[in-house]
Scaffold this motif. Structure first.
Motif, PDB file in Angstrom:
ATOM      1  N   THR A  58     -41.188  70.317  36.137  1.00 23.15           N
ATOM      2  CA  THR A  58     -42.327  70.006  36.984  1.00 23.15           C
ATOM      3  C   THR A  58     -43.029  68.767  36.429  1.00 23.15           C
ATOM      4  O   THR A  58     -42.777  68.336  35.307  1.00 23.15           O
ATOM      5  N   ALA A  59     -43.950  68.221  37.209  1.00 24.65           N
ATOM      6  CA  ALA A  59     -44.668  67.031  36.757  1.00 24.65           C
ATOM      7  C   ALA A  59     -45.487  67.283  35.508  1.00 24.65           C
ATOM      8  O   ALA A  59     -45.763  66.352  34.734  1.00 24.65           O
ATOM      9  N   ASP A  60     -45.861  68.547  35.262  1.00 27.37           N
ATOM     10  CA  ASP A  60     -46.639  68.846  34.055  1.00 27.37           C
ATOM     11  C   ASP A  60     -45.778  69.440  32.945  1.00 27.37           C
ATOM     12  O   ASP A  60     -46.295  69.951  31.961  1.00 27.37           O
ATOM     13  N   GLU A  79     -47.390  64.004  31.102  1.00 24.26           N
ATOM     14  CA  GLU A  79     -48.272  63.049  31.774  1.00 24.26           C
ATOM     15  C   GLU A  79     -47.976  61.624  31.321  1.00 24.26           C
ATOM     16  O   GLU A  79     -48.007  60.683  32.119  1.00 24.26           O
ATOM     17  N   GLN A  82     -44.837  60.295  33.036  1.00 26.69           N
ATOM     18  CA  GLN A  82     -44.986  59.959  34.453  1.00 26.69           C
ATOM     19  C   GLN A  82     -45.243  58.474  34.672  1.00 26.69           C
ATOM     20  O   GLN A  82     -44.966  57.948  35.750  1.00 26.69           O
ATOM     21  N   PRO A 101     -39.144  59.801  36.376  1.00 24.75           N
ATOM     22  CA  PRO A 101     -40.077  60.417  37.323  1.00 24.75           C
ATOM     23  C   PRO A 101     -39.483  60.484  38.727  1.00 24.75           C
ATOM     24  O   PRO A 101     -38.894  59.504  39.210  1.00 24.75           O
ATOM     25  N   ARG A 103     -40.581  60.604  42.323  1.00 21.55           N
ATOM     26  CA  ARG A 103     -41.807  60.350  43.089  1.00 21.55           C
ATOM     27  C   ARG A 103     -41.619  60.708  44.548  1.00 21.55           C
ATOM     28  O   ARG A 103     -40.634  60.349  45.180  1.00 21.55           O
ATOM     29  N   ARG A 107     -47.064  60.360  44.516  1.00 17.57           N
ATOM     30  CA  ARG A 107     -47.230  61.433  43.539  1.00 17.57           C
ATOM     31  C   ARG A 107     -45.921  61.719  42.823  1.00 17.57           C
ATOM     32  O   ARG A 107     -44.851  61.714  43.432  1.00 17.57           O
ATOM     33  N   VAL A 108     -46.004  61.947  41.506  1.00 18.56           N
ATOM     34  CA  VAL A 108     -44.839  62.380  40.752  1.00 18.56           C
ATOM     35  C   VAL A 108     -44.644  63.873  40.997  1.00 18.56           C
ATOM     36  O   VAL A 108     -45.479  64.690  40.612  1.00 18.56           O
ATOM     37  N   LEU A 111     -39.952  65.672  36.937  1.00 16.07           N
ATOM     38  CA  LEU A 111     -39.382  64.792  35.921  1.00 16.07           C
ATOM     39  C   LEU A 111     -37.927  65.203  35.720  1.00 16.07           C
ATOM     40  O   LEU A 111     -37.633  66.380  35.461  1.00 16.07           O
TER      41      LEU A 111
END
Length: 400
Positions: A58-60, A79, A82, A101, A103, A107-108, A111
């Motif tokens: 996930t993006a986080d 972060e 990203q 990333p 996208r 928004r990302v 990953l």
């Protein structure tokens, strides 16, 4: 910004990978995704083409596919990644990789990690895989959004923290977008209460708000943009239900990344305080004063604070009522006498008892501030609306 560990240059197999046309590879994976291929199959195809293991996060930084639960990145590292085209990273289980990333618009969304050593040719194929991975992400988001059903399901998910779990975020975003809400922008959790008798009309008025609402009898929960939006929501309900029949409170600003569960819990606590105090119809978090601090304190610590400063009078409701009015009136014997319907001499006697039992003078500024905080903390615990689970207060005689 979090420093990212170096990755050794790629060696071996690079020429074979360079012979793969990224554009053709992207078309191949896109066709697979449109045909229903999931993340595991797409990652396996990328691994076969590059000779490098891959993971999707996930993006986080939480693992979505291609690794185990502890093989993601810290939020700070994710972060940082990203904002780089192919950042060098180390996962929490010691795996080194480059992060691409994925996208979706601005928004990302995810990953994509490809194991080190990875040359630019490997990274190019990883980038070519992004479109296919996002197709599967959209498919999963649509499925996830259906889990939340109507607005009540969405708010219920946010209140429980389900929207914060890996894989749920996109589904929550899509469900919220149906109501015109962008949960990546700050919103406040709002708690509402109806004090009138027309409960059917209350349910109807809530359905007319044109925003997601979860109702529990005379209480309801929703999202508002700010304190002004909270006011507009309350006033709109009162147009249908009657002036002065709706109480409203809001928690602190939150985003989906930051989580809404605590904001909803604190909004509920402020609503309970508002119902007990009866001093106003609305309490935004920004105006909550001392409660802003006390809501962040675990219940066990609040209970200790209350016992330490009010313990000898916890089983004396008449002394607690006297203390509360004494502090609120700045030590006015006349006000306490009128409010409690006591003779002035009786008020003086009770204040004397308070001084003896508590060991402090309630008139002293330092003592009065501590005692006021203890009373507010006691109210939070007794209302049972603290965001924390501990709810035990022990009186001087040992009873709970």
């Amino acid at each position: 910004m979090t420093s990212l560990p170096a990755v050794r240059p790629a060696s071996g197999g690079t020429s074979r990978v360079a012979a793969v046309d990224p554009a053709a590879f992207e078309r191949e994976l896109t066709d697979l995704a449109l045909a229903g291929a999931g993340w595991p199959e797409l990652l396996a195809r990328l691994t076969a083409a590059t000779g490098r293991a891959t993971r999707l996060l996930t993006a986080d930084g939480a693992v979505l596919a291609g690794g185990h639960a502890r093989g993601g990145l810290s939020r700070a590292c994710a972060e940082a990644a990203q904002h780089h085209p192919a950042a060098r990273v180390r996962t929490q289980d010691g795996w080194t990789a480059r992060a691409v990333p994925a996208r979706a618009g601005g928004r990302v969304a995810a990953l994509l990690l490809i194991a080190a050593p990875a040359a630019e040719a490997h990274v190019a194929l990883a980038r070519a895989a992004v479109t296919a991975l996002l197709i599967e992400s959209v498919r999963r988001s649509a499925t996830g959004a259906s889990r939340f059903g109507d607005g009540a399901g969405l708010i219920g998910a946010l209140r429980s923290g389900a929207g914060d779990a890996a894989g749920d975020g996109d589904g929550v975003r899509l469900a919220a977008s149906r109501f015109g809400l962008d949960l990546d922008r700050p919103h406040c959790a709002a708690a509402l209460a109806y004090t009138g008798r027309h409960t059917r009309t209350w349910a109807t008025a809530l359905s007319w708000l044109e925003r997601p609402v979860e109702q529990h009898g005379e209480r309801a929960f929703t999202l508002v943009a700010d304190a002004d939006d909270l006011t507009r929501t309350r006033e709109r309900l009162e147009l249908t239900l009657g002036a002065g029949t709706v109480l409203a409170a809001s928690g602190p600003d939150s985003t989906l990344a930051g989580g809404y569960a605590t904001s909803f819990a604190e909004a509920a606590a402020l609503l309970a305080h508002l119902s007990r105090a009866g001093t106003s119809a609305q309490l935004p978090f920004a105006d909550a004063g001392l409660l802003q601090l006390l809501l962040a304190v675990p219940g066990s610590r609040l209970a200790y604070f209350v016992r330490h400063h009010l313990g000898p009078v916890l089983d004396r409701p008449e002394l607690l009522a006297t203390l509360r009015l004494w502090l609120a009136s700045g030590g006015s014997r006349q006000v306490v006498s009128e409010q409690l319907h006591l003779h002035r001499n009786s008020v003086g006697y009770r204040v004397g008892q308070l001084k003896t039992l508590l060991g402090v003078d309630p008139v002293d500024p330092g003592s009065s501030a501590v005692l006021h905080a203890a009373l507010v903390a006691m109210d939070l615990l007794n209302e049972g609306e603290s965001p924390y689970s501990e709810r035990v207060l022990t009186a001087a005689d040992g009873s709970s």
